[in-house]
Every structure is written in C-alpha cells, then in structure tokens.
Design an enzyme around this catalytic site. Sequence first.
Site, short mmCIF file in Angstrom:
data_model
loop_
_atom_site.label_atom_id
_atom_site.label_comp_id
_atom_site.label_asym_id
_atom_site.label_seq_id
_atom_site.Cartn_x
_atom_site.Cartn_y
_atom_site.Cartn_z
N ARG A 1 0.86 -1.18 0.00
CA ARG A 1 0.00 0.00 0.00
C ARG A 1 0.89 1.23 0.00
NH1 ARG A 1 -2.45 0.73 5.41
NH2 ARG A 1 -0.98 2.45 5.55
N HIS B 1 -3.47 4.64 4.71
CA HIS B 1 -4.66 3.79 4.82
C HIS B 1 -5.86 4.52 4.23
CE1 HIS B 1 -7.98 1.52 6.52
NE2 HIS B 1 -8.33 2.54 7.27
N TYR C 1 4.11 4.99 11.65
CA TYR C 1 4.34 3.55 11.78
C TYR C 1 5.23 2.94 10.70
CZ TYR C 1 0.28 3.51 8.57
OH TYR C 1 -0.58 3.74 7.53
#
Lengths: 321, 356
Positions: free
Chosen positions: B253, B257, B266
């Site tokens: 990805r 998100h 993160y």
Amino acid sequence: MIQALNRALHDAMAADGSVVVFGEDVGPLGGVFRVTDGLTATFGENRCFDTPLAESGIVGMAVGMAMNGLRPVVEMQFDAFAFPAFEQIVSHVAKLANRTRGRVRLPMVIRVPYGGGIGGVEHHSDSSEAYYAHTPGLLVVTPATNTDAYGLLRAAIEHPDPVVFLEPKRQYFTREELDPEPAVPPIGRAVVRRDGRDATLIAYGPSVPVALAAAEQAATEGRDLGVVDLRSIVPFDDETVTAAVRRTGRAVVVAEAPGFASVASEIAARVSERCFHHLEAPVRRVTGFDVPYPPPRLEQHHLPGVDRILDAVDDLQWEIA
Amino acid sequence: MSSGEVAQMMRLIDETGAVVGDGATLPAPEALLDGYRRLVLARRLNEQAEALVRQGRLAVYPSSHGQEACQVAAAAVLAETDWLFPTYRDVAAIAARGVDPVDVLVMLRGDWHCGYDPLATRVAPQATPLATQLPHAVGVGHAARLKGEDTVVMALCGDGATSEGDFHEALNFAAVFASPVVFLVQNNKYAISVPLSRQSAAESLAAKGVGYGVPGVRVDGNDLAALTVVLSEAVARARRGEGPTLVEADTYRIHAHTNADDPSRYRADDEVEKWRPRDPLLRLRAHLTTTGALTSRLEAEFAAAAEEMAAHVRAGMGGESVLDPAELFAHVYSTPTPQLREQAALLAAELNEVRS
C-alpha cells in the site's frame, strides 16, 4: 411444539424448492431437539444439511445463499450459541436491504431455541430477544402455542425480510392437536388469549402460559385478568396492546429476560405513552432478575411465576380505583 | 495442485519488465496490452478520488495506489455471470468490473451505503467490517452450485482480515462444500498501522489454506501477467467443481490507509521508496514497450480514455446531490412497520416546519 415446527418445515420445503435448511446436527440426526427430523431423508442432503460448527459461518453463508435466490432457514443450536453470529446478524442480515436501497432482500429465517426453565446448564437458557429487537431490519417473532409455532414459522419462511424466530424451548414438549390446515397468521399481529375486565397481562413466548395460569388463579380470587400474546416482538402491535390496556386501565408486562433495557421495558414505556389517561396505576414489569442466567437448581427463583405476577397485579393501586 | 504446501511465489515479469523464465505461460500480448489499459484507468481513478477528498467532495478514500494489478486482474478474470465481493479498498476493482465509478463513490461521498445494484452488477456491497463478506461469498457460490449454475465468486480481503474469524470460517466452509470461491488476499503489508509481522506468524498467508485443505498460491501482486495466470487457473478450477483456492498477492500500500491516516507514525519513508520501482504500471509498461506492443500512440489513447473517465467522475461528484430524508425509512423492511411510518411522519412534519 416440536412436531408443529417440524411439520411447518416439511410443508414449507414441499411448497417451495428454494427453501433450504442447514446448521449444526440438523441433517441425519434431525437436530438436538429433532425439529428438523426427517428433512434430509425426505428432501435430500442438498436441501437439509449439516455444516461445520461455526455460527458466524452458518449465518454468513445463509446471507450469500439468500443473495443468490434461495430461502435459507438456519438453526442456532441454543440461544447463547448464536452469539458468535451476532456480527453477521447485526451488520449484514439486518442491514443488507437498507444498504442496497432495497435491491437485495434477504428472505431468511434464523431459528433460535431460547429461554430457560428446562434445567439447562449455563449458556443454554438465555433470553436474547432484546438484542435482536433492538436491531432495525430484523423481524422478531416467538410463538406461544403449537398452532402459532406452525403458522408463524410458515409466515417467517415466506416473508421477504429476515426473521429471527425464537422458539421457547420450555414449550418444545407441549402437545396440542394441530388443525389439518393450521392458520398462518400475519407477522406483526398480537392476539388476545383471554379477555379480562380488571387488568391486562402482556406476554410473549414462554411467558404466555405463565400469564394464562396467573389469570386462572386470579379468577378464583375474584380478579378478571386479560392476557395478550404478542407473537411478534418486531413489528410490535401497538394497536392490539393499546386497545386491551385501555379496556382495563391496568397492565403488567411479563417476560423472563432480565428487565433492565429489555423488551418488557419497551412495552411498558409504549403502553404508558399511549394509554396514560386510561391508566389507573403505573404499568408494572415482572421479569427475570438482572443476573446472568442461574444454574438449574436456582432458575425457579429467577423465572417470573404465577405468584410474582399476582403480587404485581395486587400492587396496581386498587384502593385508589 | 497439492493442498499441503505452498509453492514458491509466481512471477512472470520482473521489475525491469523482463520476462522471467521461458515465458511459456505469459498471457497473449493483446491481453497484456488490455491489462495495461485497465491499469492506467485504475491508477487514474485512485488519483481522481484522492483529489476529490482534498476538495471536500468525498468524505474519505482508501486508495489502492500500488495495488492496481490486483484490482484489475481480480475483475478481468471473471465472466459476466460471476460475482465479485470487494472490500472498502477495492473501488478500482469494482470499476474494472464495469460498474460506473460515480455509483461506486456514492458510499464514500456519504449519500448512501451502496450506490450500485449488486444483483445487476454481480458485485456485492463493499464490506467495511473485515472478512465478514467472505462467508457471504461462500453462500453465493454454494447456492449457485445447488442450482446447477457454474458461477464463480471472487472474494477479496487484505492481510489484516486473515486474522478475523470469518476468514477462517469461510475458508473451512468453502472447502467442506467445495464452493466455487477464489479468495484473493491483497497482502499490502499493513492493517492500518499494524505490520504483517504483528498480524501473523505463519510462513505465508497462503499457508493458512493448508489447515483447511484449500490450496494456497503466492503470486507477485504487482505483476499483472502472473496475477492473470494464477487467478484464471483458480477460477477455472472453481468452475470445474474442484473447490476454492486461496491466493496471496504480494503487494504494497503505497499511500496512507485513508486520507485520515498518518503513515509516518508507523513506517519509514525508505520502505515506501523501495516499493516504488516495483510499481505494477511501470513494470508492464516497460515490458510492453520492449516488445513493441505499446506504441506512443496507444499510450496517448489510454491516457485520453483515463482523462475522460476522470472528467466523468468529477462531473458526477461535482454537483450537490439531492437526498430525500424520507428514504431513511424506505428500505429497512419490505413494508415499513407502523412504528417506522409514525417516525417518517414525525420527520416529515419537522421538515415542513423548517420550510414554513
């Protein structure tokens, strides 16, 4: 009641080839209560079959089968064993028609043997109706007689919307002669089981026979109590309930589920709002205690019985009237 | 194929566009060219939707930027009568299936929960609770099998969803009933912020099929050629009545998100940079340019079609949509209950007061 339910399933499957029955042990065994007895033998294992032991999978698969043109009737073996399927029921069964603007309807039935009074060990006696009734998109029905068990199950299977069908297992073993062609009542209509002048008992499922017994007892003591059997919790029949309470001016709601935030509480609130000027006393609730379902040797203290109902009736401010 | 082990990851075209191995199983050049055209559309749709979020036209958009090969292949291998079960990140797959992207974005604009007709398009509503759509996919497949239809169901989920109970129940049911379902896991390495290492200690996500008797296949998720071959075979296998396949696509990805996410909390930028050269579009373009199949004229044609699609999406999302508050009550049941009719009247009266 088991025979009535079994006959309803047989007749529904014979009438409509898209009706399929599945769940845990419902195949050759015929279900732990034998409600599905003989279905696999009669209709073959494509129409009535056992699944792996996973309730979310069972209900989720039923959603997909209903999406693809079948009418699944699934069995949750016991009330508390349905909880792993809760997300499927709340997030998908209840919502899919609404999510898709009515384009995808789910004509499916989730049968749940529910309630106590059978000496079951824990997780076998829950009254889970409030969870389902609180969820928009589900119909929630529960029969109190064998004739209604037959008729309501037929109506549930024929209905275009998903139905949670709560079977009071306390009444599984009651025998009652069924008509050759039992009536199929519309879902959403309550029925007056007994007319009374003095007060109205409102009950459903396993509490209906208890309410009727209380009315019998009251009659010997000079009080004439009516009994309304809801049959359908959702949709709720305000019309029948309100008319009955307005005739008597007094009402007691009887249900064995814990009373806090319960169906009984909802009924009491609705009756109070709609009948206030006809009421001679506050609406009372007689329910199970707000405790986890008790062990078998203590359940008789938890379940509303005739005495507790009659004590509540005695409290309806008769001296003021 | 044995269901007891997971073979090495399938790859047909490497990151430079070169063919891996002898190229015997490579899809036909026309198929690859059409796949590239679809990748360009999918990328453009992702970019357009993200732009609409920035302009306040969409509430939120979970982009599949970097995962477009999975999106395109999942739709392209299906027949018209087959079903697609997408998640919230699979807007591009739904569009690749032929659904108008304006209808797909109805949900993310906040107008209604699903803007297309699942029965007409054979695309289930996008699932946001993870893995919950997978048992539905099994049910659609099993119903088709009972009815004697050869429908196949493509069920999508991500790496995070493989931790959910419904993933496991769906795999098990599909295996036991030999349901015609292809489970495609887009392993993009993150479940919002939680990395794959915290999601699973399994050797691979495809290995999770082993315990259920479901063959697990690993494929380079940024290689459209490999995805097409692997998914086509899984679909054919399901159609032959041989049951489900679990396909794990190795992808990444690239974007956050959703627009509401801050991936710098993160993951490190250099990790993202390592994946950029593995972009599914770059790879296929390099391959098709080398073979001569992709001319500058075709490239311009594809880009123009993508711009046209983007303009259509902008136009569809541009105006103020007219919503009817009465619709709140219209679809809860096939016939509104007496209580819902009362509540609808209450809302209607409120709205009349506001207007008068």
